[in-house]
Scaffold this active site. Sequence first.
Site, PDB file in Angstrom:
ATOM      1  CG  ASP A  42      -2.103   0.922   1.071  1.00  0.00           C
ATOM      2  OD1 ASP A  42      -2.418   1.306  -0.081  1.00  0.00           O
ATOM      3  OD2 ASP A  42      -2.712   1.292   2.093  1.00  0.00           O
ATOM      4  NE  ARG A  46      -1.911   6.611   1.084  1.00  0.00           N
ATOM      5  CZ  ARG A  46      -2.017   5.767   2.097  1.00  0.00           C
ATOM      6  NH1 ARG A  46      -1.999   6.225   3.326  1.00  0.00           N
ATOM      7  NH2 ARG A  46      -2.142   4.473   1.872  1.00  0.00           N
ATOM      8  CD1 TRP A  47       7.206   6.771  -1.472  1.00  0.00           C
ATOM      9  CD2 TRP A  47       7.080   6.916  -3.705  1.00  0.00           C
ATOM     10  NE1 TRP A  47       8.498   6.778  -1.970  1.00  0.00           N
ATOM     11  CE2 TRP A  47       8.435   6.871  -3.341  1.00  0.00           C
ATOM     12  CE3 TRP A  47       6.755   7.015  -5.061  1.00  0.00           C
ATOM     13  CZ2 TRP A  47       9.479   6.921  -4.268  1.00  0.00           C
ATOM     14  CZ3 TRP A  47       7.779   7.068  -5.996  1.00  0.00           C
ATOM     15  CH2 TRP A  47       9.124   7.022  -5.596  1.00  0.00           C
ATOM     16  NE  ARG A  55      -3.889   7.118  -7.118  1.00  0.00           N
ATOM     17  CZ  ARG A  55      -3.850   6.693  -5.841  1.00  0.00           C
ATOM     18  NH1 ARG A  55      -3.664   7.547  -4.866  1.00  0.00           N
ATOM     19  NH2 ARG A  55      -4.001   5.414  -5.564  1.00  0.00           N
ATOM     20  CB  THR A  88     -12.449  -8.007  -5.751  1.00  0.00           C
ATOM     21  OG1 THR A  88     -12.418  -8.011  -4.316  1.00  0.00           O
ATOM     22  CG2 THR A  88     -11.998  -9.366  -6.249  1.00  0.00           C
ATOM     23  CG  ASN A  90      -7.451  -1.923  -5.702  1.00  0.00           C
ATOM     24  OD1 ASN A  90      -6.548  -2.715  -5.461  1.00  0.00           O
ATOM     25  ND2 ASN A  90      -7.779  -0.978  -4.846  1.00  0.00           N
ATOM     26  CD1 TRP A  91     -12.350  -5.022  -9.999  1.00  0.00           C
ATOM     27  CD2 TRP A  91     -11.551  -4.268 -11.942  1.00  0.00           C
ATOM     28  NE1 TRP A  91     -11.671  -6.060 -10.612  1.00  0.00           N
ATOM     29  CE2 TRP A  91     -11.177  -5.623 -11.809  1.00  0.00           C
ATOM     30  CE3 TRP A  91     -11.152  -3.574 -13.090  1.00  0.00           C
ATOM     31  CZ2 TRP A  91     -10.426  -6.306 -12.764  1.00  0.00           C
ATOM     32  CZ3 TRP A  91     -10.399  -4.242 -14.055  1.00  0.00           C
ATOM     33  CH2 TRP A  91     -10.042  -5.597 -13.885  1.00  0.00           C
ATOM     34  NE  ARG A 210      -3.154  -1.357   4.234  1.00  0.00           N
ATOM     35  CZ  ARG A 210      -4.371  -1.455   3.710  1.00  0.00           C
ATOM     36  NH1 ARG A 210      -5.175  -2.383   4.124  1.00  0.00           N
ATOM     37  NH2 ARG A 210      -4.775  -0.620   2.771  1.00  0.00           N
ATOM     38  CB  SER A 218      -7.852  -3.795   2.300  1.00  0.00           C
ATOM     39  OG  SER A 218      -7.703  -2.585   3.009  1.00  0.00           O
TER      40      SER A 218
HETATM   41  C1  IPE Z   1      -5.348  -2.775  -0.570  1.00  0.00           C
HETATM   42  O1  IPE Z   1      -5.007  -1.435  -0.736  1.00  0.00           O
HETATM   43  C2  IPE Z   1      -5.285  -3.488  -1.878  1.00  0.00           C
HETATM   44  C3  IPE Z   1      -3.948  -3.619  -2.442  1.00  0.00           C
HETATM   45  C4  IPE Z   1      -2.830  -3.260  -1.899  1.00  0.00           C
HETATM   46  C5  IPE Z   1      -3.908  -4.271  -3.721  1.00  0.00           C
HETATM   47  P1  IPE Z   1      -6.123  -0.321  -0.965  1.00  0.00           P
HETATM   48  O2  IPE Z   1      -5.406   0.971  -1.042  1.00  0.00           O
HETATM   49  O3  IPE Z   1      -6.980  -0.672  -2.108  1.00  0.00           O
HETATM   50  O4  IPE Z   1      -6.976  -0.477   0.360  1.00  0.00           O
HETATM   51  P2  IPE Z   1      -7.940   0.545   1.112  1.00  0.00           P
HETATM   52  O5  IPE Z   1      -8.865   1.122   0.083  1.00  0.00           O
HETATM   53  O6  IPE Z   1      -7.070   1.594   1.712  1.00  0.00           O
HETATM   54  O7  IPE Z   1      -8.610  -0.297   2.140  1.00  0.00           O
HETATM   55  C1  IPE Z   2      -1.193   0.248  -3.544  1.00  0.00           C
HETATM   56  O1  IPE Z   2      -1.044   1.615  -3.530  1.00  0.00           O
HETATM   57  C2  IPE Z   2      -1.416  -0.311  -4.920  1.00  0.00           C
HETATM   58  C3  IPE Z   2      -2.805  -0.687  -5.218  1.00  0.00           C
HETATM   59  C4  IPE Z   2      -3.789  -0.762  -4.356  1.00  0.00           C
HETATM   60  C5  IPE Z   2      -3.118  -0.967  -6.597  1.00  0.00           C
HETATM   61  P1  IPE Z   2      -2.289   2.588  -3.567  1.00  0.00           P
HETATM   62  O2  IPE Z   2      -2.626   2.865  -4.993  1.00  0.00           O
HETATM   63  O3  IPE Z   2      -3.401   2.095  -2.753  1.00  0.00           O
HETATM   64  O4  IPE Z   2      -1.677   3.896  -2.934  1.00  0.00           O
HETATM   65  P2  IPE Z   2      -2.383   4.841  -1.893  1.00  0.00           P
HETATM   66  O5  IPE Z   2      -2.815   3.979  -0.744  1.00  0.00           O
HETATM   67  O6  IPE Z   2      -3.530   5.482  -2.590  1.00  0.00           O
HETATM   68  O7  IPE Z   2      -1.315   5.807  -1.500  1.00  0.00           O
HETATM   69 MG    MG Z   3      -4.015   2.323  -0.851  1.00  0.00          MG
END
Ligand code: IPE
Ligand code: IPE
Ligand code: MG
Length: 263
Positions: A42, A46-47, A55, A88, A90-91, A210, A218
């Site tokens: 995760d 933000r990084w 992003r 599932t 992230n869509w 995490r 998550s």
């Molecule tokens: C969890 O990260 C899923 C993955 C790292 C693939 P998310 O960024 O999607 O989780 P939430 O939305 O903060 O719970």
């Molecule tokens: C994890 O990084 C990668 C995926 C969930 C695909 P994020 O995209 O969730 O990054 P943040 O949490 O928004 O910073």
């Molecule tokens: Mg995230």
Amino acid sequence: MLFKKKSKLKNKTASTTPTTTSLDKAHIRTQPIPRHVAIILDGNGRWAQERGKPRMFGHQEGMINVKHVAAVASKMGIEAMTLYAFSTENWKRAADEVAFLMKLPIRFFDEFAPVLMELNIKMEIIGKKSELPKELQKAIMRIEEMTGGNTGMRLMIALNYGSQDEIISMVAQVATKVKTGQMNIDDITSTVIEDHLLTAGLPPVDLMIRTSGERRISNFLLWQIAYSELYFTDTAWPDFKEDALYEAVAEFQRRDRRFGGIK
Ligand code: IPE
Ligand code: IPE
Ligand code: MG
């Protein structure tokens, strides 16, 4: 011939075995090494945003870091590593981000293939693969086939993975077996359940990490983490390098695992 080969290996081991191992350097003990480490990757977005970048840049750096951390883990002697790369849920993200995340693994697999072969790592993808773009499905088949004979660390990439979906599918498979008379209700044990999950055959998840500050799971490996040690770090995934993994393992080694018993 076999004897000759063996003695050669023995000599090599004896002459190259240092008195302190690379693990000692990082102030961790050589044992116990967690057998199976799962990581929620995760904080990519933000990084990047903190650096004034889009992003996607964070996702790209995150992908580079997967190669790095997998190689470190395999050298450390970890047997299996499961990395959560796309859920599932992230869509729900913006279409351009989803499209980028569906293309990224294709390039990643091609670039990573020689390293996987050199390190003897077997890569597999878990999740609802049939819902992924066709081009990505083909790339998955290629990398799984190429590394299928490797006998070292098992590297599982969770793509379009959701633990609740996985549990629904397990229940459906077991129910079908009961309905068709292949199994009795009384035969349903935790082993049967584990055999019908996507992690079947892998060692138990000893350590779940995490990155990036969030303290939640998550929808990742809900059954499998029943007795895992949980490790949360504020470090974002692109910055979670070798030392960070060593620190997580060192913390794991300091934990007192009782599994409900008394020491
Ligand atoms: C969890 O990260 C899923 C993955 C790292 C693939 P998310 O960024 O999607 O989780 P939430 O939305 O903060 O719970
Ligand atoms: C994890 O990084 C990668 C995926 C969930 C695909 P994020 O995209 O969730 O990054 P943040 O949490 O928004 O910073
Ligand atoms: Mg995230």
